[in-house]
Design an enzyme around this catalytic site. Structure first.
Site, PDB file in Angstrom:
ATOM      1  N   ARG A 173       1.027  -0.947   0.069  1.00  0.00           N
ATOM      2  CA  ARG A 173      -0.140  -0.090  -0.158  1.00  0.00           C
ATOM      3  C   ARG A 173       0.836   1.268  -0.216  1.00  0.00           C
ATOM      4  O   ARG A 173       1.860   0.675   0.606  1.00  0.00           O
ATOM      5  CB  ARG A 173      -1.153   0.087   1.236  1.00  0.00           C
ATOM      6  CG  ARG A 173      -1.624  -1.460   1.545  1.00  0.00           C
ATOM      7  CD  ARG A 173      -2.834  -1.343   2.671  1.00  0.00           C
ATOM      8  NE  ARG A 173      -3.909  -2.575   2.482  1.00  0.00           N
ATOM      9  CZ  ARG A 173      -4.247  -3.187   3.338  1.00  0.00           C
ATOM     10  NH1 ARG A 173      -2.146  -4.161   3.814  1.00  0.00           N
ATOM     11  NH2 ARG A 173      -4.493  -4.418   2.855  1.00  0.00           N
ATOM     12  N   LYS A 200      -2.951  -0.176   7.739  1.00  0.00           N
ATOM     13  CA  LYS A 200      -4.217  -0.176   7.476  1.00  0.00           C
ATOM     14  C   LYS A 200      -5.136  -1.885   8.210  1.00  0.00           C
ATOM     15  O   LYS A 200      -5.940  -0.901   8.744  1.00  0.00           O
ATOM     16  CB  LYS A 200      -4.965  -0.046   6.435  1.00  0.00           C
ATOM     17  CG  LYS A 200      -6.743   0.039   6.049  1.00  0.00           C
ATOM     18  CD  LYS A 200      -6.524   0.314   4.265  1.00  0.00           C
ATOM     19  CE  LYS A 200      -8.293   0.243   4.095  1.00  0.00           C
ATOM     20  NZ  LYS A 200      -8.503   0.289   2.530  1.00  0.00           N
ATOM     21  N   HIS A 281      -2.231   2.666  -5.730  1.00  0.00           N
ATOM     22  CA  HIS A 281      -2.886   1.588  -5.688  1.00  0.00           C
ATOM     23  C   HIS A 281      -2.779   0.746  -6.918  1.00  0.00           C
ATOM     24  O   HIS A 281      -2.247  -0.733  -6.749  1.00  0.00           O
ATOM     25  CB  HIS A 281      -4.267   1.110  -5.643  1.00  0.00           C
ATOM     26  CG  HIS A 281      -5.205  -0.004  -5.129  1.00  0.00           C
ATOM     27  ND1 HIS A 281      -4.419  -0.607  -3.816  1.00  0.00           N
ATOM     28  CD2 HIS A 281      -5.622  -0.958  -5.869  1.00  0.00           C
ATOM     29  CE1 HIS A 281      -5.006  -1.735  -4.127  1.00  0.00           C
ATOM     30  NE2 HIS A 281      -5.646  -2.253  -5.108  1.00  0.00           N
ATOM     31  N   ARG A 284       0.110  -2.449  -6.526  1.00  0.00           N
ATOM     32  CA  ARG A 284       0.054  -4.065  -6.118  1.00  0.00           C
ATOM     33  C   ARG A 284      -1.195  -3.906  -6.618  1.00  0.00           C
ATOM     34  O   ARG A 284      -0.678  -5.412  -6.582  1.00  0.00           O
ATOM     35  CB  ARG A 284      -0.593  -2.584  -4.302  1.00  0.00           C
ATOM     36  CG  ARG A 284      -1.919  -3.728  -3.504  1.00  0.00           C
ATOM     37  CD  ARG A 284      -1.931  -3.458  -2.550  1.00  0.00           C
ATOM     38  NE  ARG A 284      -2.891  -3.831  -1.189  1.00  0.00           N
ATOM     39  CZ  ARG A 284      -2.348  -4.464  -0.853  1.00  0.00           C
ATOM     40  NH1 ARG A 284      -1.099  -4.611  -0.060  1.00  0.00           N
ATOM     41  NH2 ARG A 284      -3.296  -5.593   0.327  1.00  0.00           N
ATOM     42  N   HIS A 307      -3.595  -8.998   1.731  1.00  0.00           N
ATOM     43  CA  HIS A 307      -4.912  -9.838   2.053  1.00  0.00           C
ATOM     44  C   HIS A 307      -5.135 -10.331   3.341  1.00  0.00           C
ATOM     45  O   HIS A 307      -4.982 -11.541   3.272  1.00  0.00           O
ATOM     46  CB  HIS A 307      -5.630  -8.813   0.773  1.00  0.00           C
ATOM     47  CG  HIS A 307      -5.609  -8.295  -0.350  1.00  0.00           C
ATOM     48  ND1 HIS A 307      -4.709  -8.582  -1.329  1.00  0.00           N
ATOM     49  CD2 HIS A 307      -6.375  -7.845  -0.134  1.00  0.00           C
ATOM     50  CE1 HIS A 307      -4.483  -7.356  -2.023  1.00  0.00           C
ATOM     51  NE2 HIS A 307      -5.959  -6.699  -1.261  1.00  0.00           N
ATOM     52  N   TYR A 316      -8.523  -9.585  -8.421  1.00  0.00           N
ATOM     53  CA  TYR A 316      -7.134  -9.590  -8.632  1.00  0.00           C
ATOM     54  C   TYR A 316      -7.496 -10.637  -9.945  1.00  0.00           C
ATOM     55  O   TYR A 316      -6.632 -10.796 -10.697  1.00  0.00           O
ATOM     56  CB  TYR A 316      -6.171  -9.552  -8.015  1.00  0.00           C
ATOM     57  CG  TYR A 316      -5.822  -7.927  -7.357  1.00  0.00           C
ATOM     58  CD1 TYR A 316      -6.150  -6.796  -7.797  1.00  0.00           C
ATOM     59  CD2 TYR A 316      -6.701  -8.231  -6.206  1.00  0.00           C
ATOM     60  CE1 TYR A 316      -6.470  -5.668  -7.190  1.00  0.00           C
ATOM     61  CE2 TYR A 316      -6.760  -6.576  -5.362  1.00  0.00           C
ATOM     62  CZ  TYR A 316      -6.059  -5.851  -5.989  1.00  0.00           C
ATOM     63  OH  TYR A 316      -6.432  -4.487  -5.017  1.00  0.00           O
TER      64      TYR A 316
END
Length: 333
Positions: A173, A200, A281, A284, A307, A316
């Site tokens: 990130r 985050k 982003h 990533r 994640h 993705y």
């Protein structure tokens, strides 16, 4: 008594209930406890709540409605105006409603966002507007190679090359990338170990380690380009990515998260891409999508990206697999 309706959002959970005497003997304990209350939410979250509450308060006052406590009807009218007249996205509305709810809870009022009418309205609004998020375009492996071919061999270029490659290879990130210090790096025979202290989804600072493998070609190797940047900038401690002025001088201050998006946009535009379709982003997302297209497993991708939601990663993977084992391929068309 609750604060007047015109007051801005206070620091969320940052004050102890006023139940204890403020004697000198308790002052130190109170200060320590209040620090823990403040730590319950990230500073960026508190700033976002303050901004969003102010926007709602000003709107309510313009329409001669009470913002605190706000009625369910007031919230419904606000949501309608925000999405249908101002054209704001549902994500913005969700954030504004969270700020409204927090303010009401802090001041002892029942949040109007919990009312049945508000919930029914929002359900209909989601169906009406659709819930598909607006996603930024990923920087894929081939895109990144094109970009790197255009990066100049200047102090700024050396920094940008390292930033782009490390951000991509680590699937970081933008906040994680610019928060890196030299102390977070550990050389390894196979590459580089990068330790993320907080992110985050890890506000408590448990941390995680990310492996950055060495590339086959030095100009596109994240480990090598990072070493080149550090040597050129003489960075031995402190922030890893810093500003560079127009004279090529490296500044001591850490880059902001917004700077990552600026770097990405700076290099995609000359290649004919729409810069507004890209963001920080994009690096990533690009790694996750490129890894899926290369046949990497869900587990490997999640280990790199950090994640925790399999459904998010699978978005993705679907993008990366659009032309792998495609049902329309090879059927005689």
């Amino acid at each position: 008594m609750p604060p007047a309706s015109g007051s801005d959002l206070p620091n969320s959970d940052s004050r102890l209930p006023d139940l204890l005497p403020r004697g000198a003997a308790l002052a130190h304990l109170i200060a320590q406890a209040e620090a823990s209350f403040r730590a319950a939410r990230a500073g960026s979250t508190l700033r976002a709540y303050a901004h969003d509450w102010k926007q709602f308060r000003l709107w309510a006052e313009r329409h001669r409605l009470d913002p605190l406590p706000a009625s369910p009807e007031c919230v419904i009218f606000y949501a309608t105006d925000l999405t249908k007249n101002e054209g704001r996205r549902l994500n913005t509305l969700r954030r504004r409603l969270a700020a409204i709810s927090q303010m009401h809870q802090q001041t002892g009022f029942e949040p109007p966002t919990r009312a049945w009418a508000v919930k029914q309205f929002l359900s209909g609004l989601r169906r009406e507007l659709g819930v598909a998020p607006t996603r930024k375009r990923p920087v894929l492996t081939d895109d990144l190679k094109q970009i790197l071919a255009e990066v100049p061999d200047t102090p700024l270029g050396k920094r940008d090359r390292a930033l782009l490659l490390l951000g991509f290879a680590g699937a970081f990130r933008r906040s994680e990338l610019v928060a890196l210090d030299v102390a977070d790096l550990e050389d390894n025979r196979e590459g580089l170990i990068v330790r993320i202290r907080k992110s985050k989804t890890d506000q408590e600072g448990e941390g995680r380690a990310v492996g950055i493998p060495r590339g086959a070609d030095p100009p596109t190797c994240p480990v090598e380009t990072l070493a080149v940047w550090r040597a050129a900038a003489k960075i031995e401690s402190g922030p890893l990515f810093r500003g560079v002025n127009r004279h090529g001088q490296v500044l001591p201050e850490r880059l902001s998260g917004e700077a990552v998006a600026i770097v990405v946009k700076r290099y995609v535009e000359p290649l004919g891409f729409d810069p507004s379709a890209f963001a920080g982003h994009s690096l990533r997302a690009g790694l996750a999508t490129s890894a899926a297209a290369a046949g990497k497993s869900e587990r490997a991708i999640m280990n790199q990206t950090g994640h925790r939601s399999l459904s998010t990663v699978r978005r993705y993977i679907r993008d990366g697999n659009l032309f792998r084992e495609n049902a329309a391929e090879g059927i005689g068309l």
